[in-house]
Motif scaffolding. Structure first.
Motif, mmCIF file in Angstrom:
data_model
loop_
_atom_site.group_PDB
_atom_site.id
_atom_site.type_symbol
_atom_site.label_atom_id
_atom_site.label_comp_id
_atom_site.label_asym_id
_atom_site.label_seq_id
_atom_site.Cartn_x
_atom_site.Cartn_y
_atom_site.Cartn_z
ATOM 1 N N ARG A 137 1.023 4.111 -2.736
ATOM 2 C CA ARG A 137 0.929 5.454 -2.549
ATOM 3 C C ARG A 137 2.195 6.318 -2.729
ATOM 4 O O ARG A 137 1.947 7.555 -3.232
ATOM 5 C CB ARG A 137 0.819 5.460 -0.764
ATOM 6 C CG ARG A 137 0.157 6.716 -0.260
ATOM 7 C CD ARG A 137 -0.145 6.619 1.018
ATOM 8 N NE ARG A 137 -0.625 7.799 1.669
ATOM 9 C CZ ARG A 137 -0.970 7.773 2.906
ATOM 10 N NH1 ARG A 137 -0.843 6.669 3.999
ATOM 11 N NH2 ARG A 137 -1.410 8.895 3.495
ATOM 12 N N SER B 181 -10.089 -0.362 10.809
ATOM 13 C CA SER B 181 -9.051 -0.089 10.206
ATOM 14 C C SER B 181 -7.789 -0.618 11.013
ATOM 15 O O SER B 181 -6.603 -0.598 10.644
ATOM 16 C CB SER B 181 -8.904 1.390 10.103
ATOM 17 O OG SER B 181 -8.651 1.869 11.415
ATOM 18 N N HIS C 190 0.728 -1.089 -0.016
ATOM 19 C CA HIS C 190 0.118 0.006 -0.150
ATOM 20 C C HIS C 190 0.872 1.427 -0.040
ATOM 21 O O HIS C 190 0.483 2.234 -0.776
ATOM 22 C CB HIS C 190 -0.959 0.095 1.220
ATOM 23 C CG HIS C 190 -1.866 -0.906 1.196
ATOM 24 N ND1 HIS C 190 -2.435 -1.450 2.367
ATOM 25 C CD2 HIS C 190 -2.416 -1.931 0.045
ATOM 26 C CE1 HIS C 190 -3.505 -2.252 1.812
ATOM 27 N NE2 HIS C 190 -3.395 -2.586 0.815
ATOM 28 N N CYS D 130 5.261 6.601 6.706
ATOM 29 C CA CYS D 130 3.810 5.928 6.641
ATOM 30 C C CYS D 130 4.022 4.493 7.046
ATOM 31 O O CYS D 130 3.211 3.981 7.671
ATOM 32 C CB CYS D 130 3.156 5.788 5.243
ATOM 33 S SG CYS D 130 2.783 7.577 4.918
ATOM 34 N N GLU E 232 -3.051 2.255 9.434
ATOM 35 C CA GLU E 232 -2.662 3.230 8.338
ATOM 36 C C GLU E 232 -3.328 4.512 8.572
ATOM 37 O O GLU E 232 -4.563 4.567 8.798
ATOM 38 C CB GLU E 232 -2.990 2.619 7.148
ATOM 39 C CG GLU E 232 -2.281 1.203 6.618
ATOM 40 C CD GLU E 232 -2.401 0.791 5.395
ATOM 41 O OE1 GLU E 232 -2.114 1.336 4.547
ATOM 42 O OE2 GLU E 232 -2.703 -0.267 5.131
ATOM 43 N N MET E 233 -2.504 5.517 8.812
ATOM 44 C CA MET E 233 -2.991 6.815 9.099
ATOM 45 C C MET E 233 -3.166 7.709 7.892
ATOM 46 O O MET E 233 -2.524 7.666 6.932
ATOM 47 C CB MET E 233 -1.975 7.484 10.264
ATOM 48 C CG MET E 233 -1.830 6.669 11.353
ATOM 49 S SD MET E 233 -0.744 7.389 12.652
ATOM 50 C CE MET E 233 -0.912 6.428 14.077
ATOM 51 N N ASP E 234 -3.995 8.889 8.206
ATOM 52 C CA ASP E 234 -4.387 9.742 7.109
ATOM 53 C C ASP E 234 -3.372 10.611 7.075
ATOM 54 O O ASP E 234 -2.395 10.673 7.926
ATOM 55 C CB ASP E 234 -5.648 10.366 7.306
ATOM 56 C CG ASP E 234 -5.618 11.151 8.796
ATOM 57 O OD1 ASP E 234 -4.880 12.255 8.752
ATOM 58 O OD2 ASP E 234 -6.152 10.737 9.691
ATOM 59 N N GLU E 235 -3.065 11.188 5.841
ATOM 60 C CA GLU E 235 -2.099 11.937 5.562
ATOM 61 C C GLU E 235 -1.834 13.269 6.501
ATOM 62 O O GLU E 235 -0.756 13.812 6.944
ATOM 63 C CB GLU E 235 -2.138 12.859 4.181
ATOM 64 C CG GLU E 235 -1.169 13.582 3.879
ATOM 65 C CD GLU E 235 -0.933 13.822 2.259
ATOM 66 O OE1 GLU E 235 -0.192 14.867 1.951
ATOM 67 O OE2 GLU E 235 -1.662 13.047 1.550
ATOM 68 N N GLU E 236 -2.990 13.851 6.992
ATOM 69 C CA GLU E 236 -2.898 15.177 8.083
ATOM 70 C C GLU E 236 -2.057 14.188 9.350
ATOM 71 O O GLU E 236 -1.356 14.882 10.147
ATOM 72 C CB GLU E 236 -4.208 15.374 8.582
ATOM 73 C CG GLU E 236 -4.381 16.704 9.384
ATOM 74 C CD GLU E 236 -5.550 17.083 9.952
ATOM 75 O OE1 GLU E 236 -5.630 17.920 10.863
ATOM 76 O OE2 GLU E 236 -6.591 16.501 9.329
ATOM 77 N N THR E 237 -2.535 13.176 9.837
ATOM 78 C CA THR E 237 -1.768 12.641 11.088
ATOM 79 C C THR E 237 -0.495 12.192 10.642
ATOM 80 O O THR E 237 0.416 12.729 11.611
ATOM 81 C CB THR E 237 -2.387 11.234 11.524
ATOM 82 O OG1 THR E 237 -3.945 11.685 11.854
ATOM 83 C CG2 THR E 237 -1.882 10.710 12.917
#
Length: 505
Positions: A158, A268, A154, A186, A196-201
């Protein structure tokens, strides 16, 4: 210069004279390695800066003048610099237990390490054994690393998508280090916290990690502790950064704890993470598991240790691909002949022998840092190369003098993966048989994440070379291979490259 500086000196100099004279009397009986004469009170502390050279150039110059082992007196600290493969083998393989500890840390580092409660900083003993055993056996073994293959896939998808988007928006030009760093961060975040964290985090956590590294950069009072009272603002800033670190990371820790207590509550969540191994970790000599602040420290170590080192390797590697297009062609041709038109997968890596040779040559020529983490002797009678090594000395390894040694390597200045691919030369990066290159350190304190790095680095190159043809930006310019220290040794001029999608089939 501000008159307050002279007031400080008027107070400090008499104290320094007393302190250093006592230290020097205690060490007169020791036979230390030779070294440059020091200045009164501060030893060699300011000589690198007055030499007109960078610190690494200054060290390299001293290697040529004083030989493979020499002493620097940096204020209250004694540094013993080793730059010879045989001496490294003696110290870290033959006498591995004797030099397996770490020197004392400055007070700022202690704030972030919870008084040396990390794998890298812990003194040689039960705490270190417990922490390292847990990390290696329960997280970084080959079998455990395989559990994160889907996560790495993943992250690679990305990465390719980010590079394509950036190239589309900038006439094919991309930033190499920034994108490589994001991709590996990431992976490590998800491995650490089990999601798996969002981009902001991701971006916010990365900012927190960077602020810690900046805070930990060496300061003059690290070498002259007597000046510490005059640097109270720096200590206050360090405490503030630590507070921000804890406030940001404890919620991530508690989220994972809640997910483990309520299986299925977070869809998640991944089935396994590094943090899981720490919650109830039994540490020799301690009755309780790690506290939240200690969990923050251990998670931060996991994130910091593997991010910049890997991203830096990618930047230097892409620079070499641009400068040596025939090497890039060989890599692409090997991928094509091995996997065909399908996407390269992690399972293909062991078959890509030229890629493995390329990565090995990359680590020889561009080690992530020029100094391994400092070692310390655990016994008063420690000797190395016939010299005494005090227990309070920093035993430092200057890596470039080994990886560029013409007595070890044929044409060491040349970047040549064929030296390994064709079997003309060989080197065990663990250094057990003989030390020839030590990008991950060597001996008992060798980097525990070596195996993980040797998956991440070739995997990223395989994906990036299969998807894109890499060339110089601006067009037809030569790559500047000058480096600078920025937590790791990065390119002096941050690398931008022009990428062109490969035509499949």
């Amino acid at each position: 210069m501000d008159s307050s500086f002279y007031h400080v000196l008027a107070f400090v100099i008499p104290c320094l004279v007393l302190f250093l004279s006592r230290k020097s009397r205690a060490k007169r009986r020791l036979s230390l390695p030779p070294g440059p004469p020091g200045w009164p009170l501060v030893g060699n502390l300011f000589q690198p800066f007055s030499s007109g050279k960078s610190f690494f150039e200054y060290i390299d110059h001293l290697c040529g003048r004083y030989g493979p082992i020499f002493t620097l007196r940096m204020g209250a600290r004694t540094l013993i610099i080793v730059s010879d493969a045989k001496l490294c083998h003696e110290a870290f393989i033959e006498k591995s237990a004797l030099f397996a500890s770490r020197p004392r840390e400055n007070p700022t580092r202690n704030i972030f390490s919870c008084n040396k409660f990390t794998v890298n900083s812990a003194v040689y003993g039960p705490v270190w054994r417990s922490l390292r055993r847990n990390m290696v056996q329960n997280m970084l073994s080959s079998s455990k690393l395989k559990e994160f293959r889907t996560l790495r896939k993943h992250a690679m998808d990305r990465l390719i998508d980010r590079l394509k988007a950036e190239a589309d928006a900038n006439d094919g030009v991309v930033s190499v280090l920034k994108n490589a760093r994001f991709a590996v961060f990431c992976i490590l975040l998800a491995m650490c916290f089990g999601v798996e964290m969002d981009e902001e985090t991701v971006v916010k956590t990365d900012e927190v990690m960077k602020s810690i590294l900046i805070t930990l950069l060496p300061r003059i009072h690290d070498f002259l502790p007597i000046l510490s009272p005059f640097f109270y603002k720096q200590r206050r800033r360090a405490l503030q950064v630590r507070k921000e670190q804890i406030e940001h990371m404890v919620p991530l820790i508690e989220n994972r704890r809640a997910a483990l207590l309520n299986p299925g509550s977070d869809r998640s969540a991944m089935p396994f993470s590094y943090l899981d191994t720490l919650f109830d970790l039994k540490v020799e000599g301690r009755k309780s598991p790690p506290s939240n602040s200690e969990l923050v420290t251990l998670c931060s170590e996991f994130l910091n240790a593997g991010t910049d080192t890997t991203a830096t390797a990618i930047e230097w590697g892409v620079a070499q691909l641009i400068e040596n297009p025939e090497i890039q062609t060989k890599l692409f041709d090997e991928i094509q002949s091995t996997v065909g038109d399908r996407k390269v997968e992690e399972a293909d890596l062991e078959k890509l022998t030229y890629l493995q040779a390329f990565v090995k040559e990359l680590l020889r020529k561009h080690p992530p840092t020029y100094f391994s983490l400092a070692h310390a002797a655990i016994e008063e009678e420690a000797k190395l190369g016939g010299y005494d090594i005090p227990t309070d000395a920093n035993l430092e390894t200057f890596i470039p003098r080994i990886s560029d040694d013409p007595r070890i390597w044929n044409e060491p200045d040349k970047f040549d993966p064929d030296r390994f691919y064709l079997g003309r030369e060989e080197a065990d990066i663990t250094g057990v048989k003989a030390v020839k290159m030590i990008p991950f350190g060597v001996g008992r304190r060798i980097c525990p994440a070596l195996g993980m790095a040797m998956v991440h680095v070739p995997l990223m190159f395989a994906k990036m070379v299969q998807e894109f043809e890499w060339s110089a930006y601006p067009v037809n310019t030569k790559v500047d291979f000058s480096g600078k220290f920025e937590f790791t040794i990065v390119m002096k001029n941050t690398l931008k490259a022009t990428i062109k999608p490969r035509v499949s089939g």
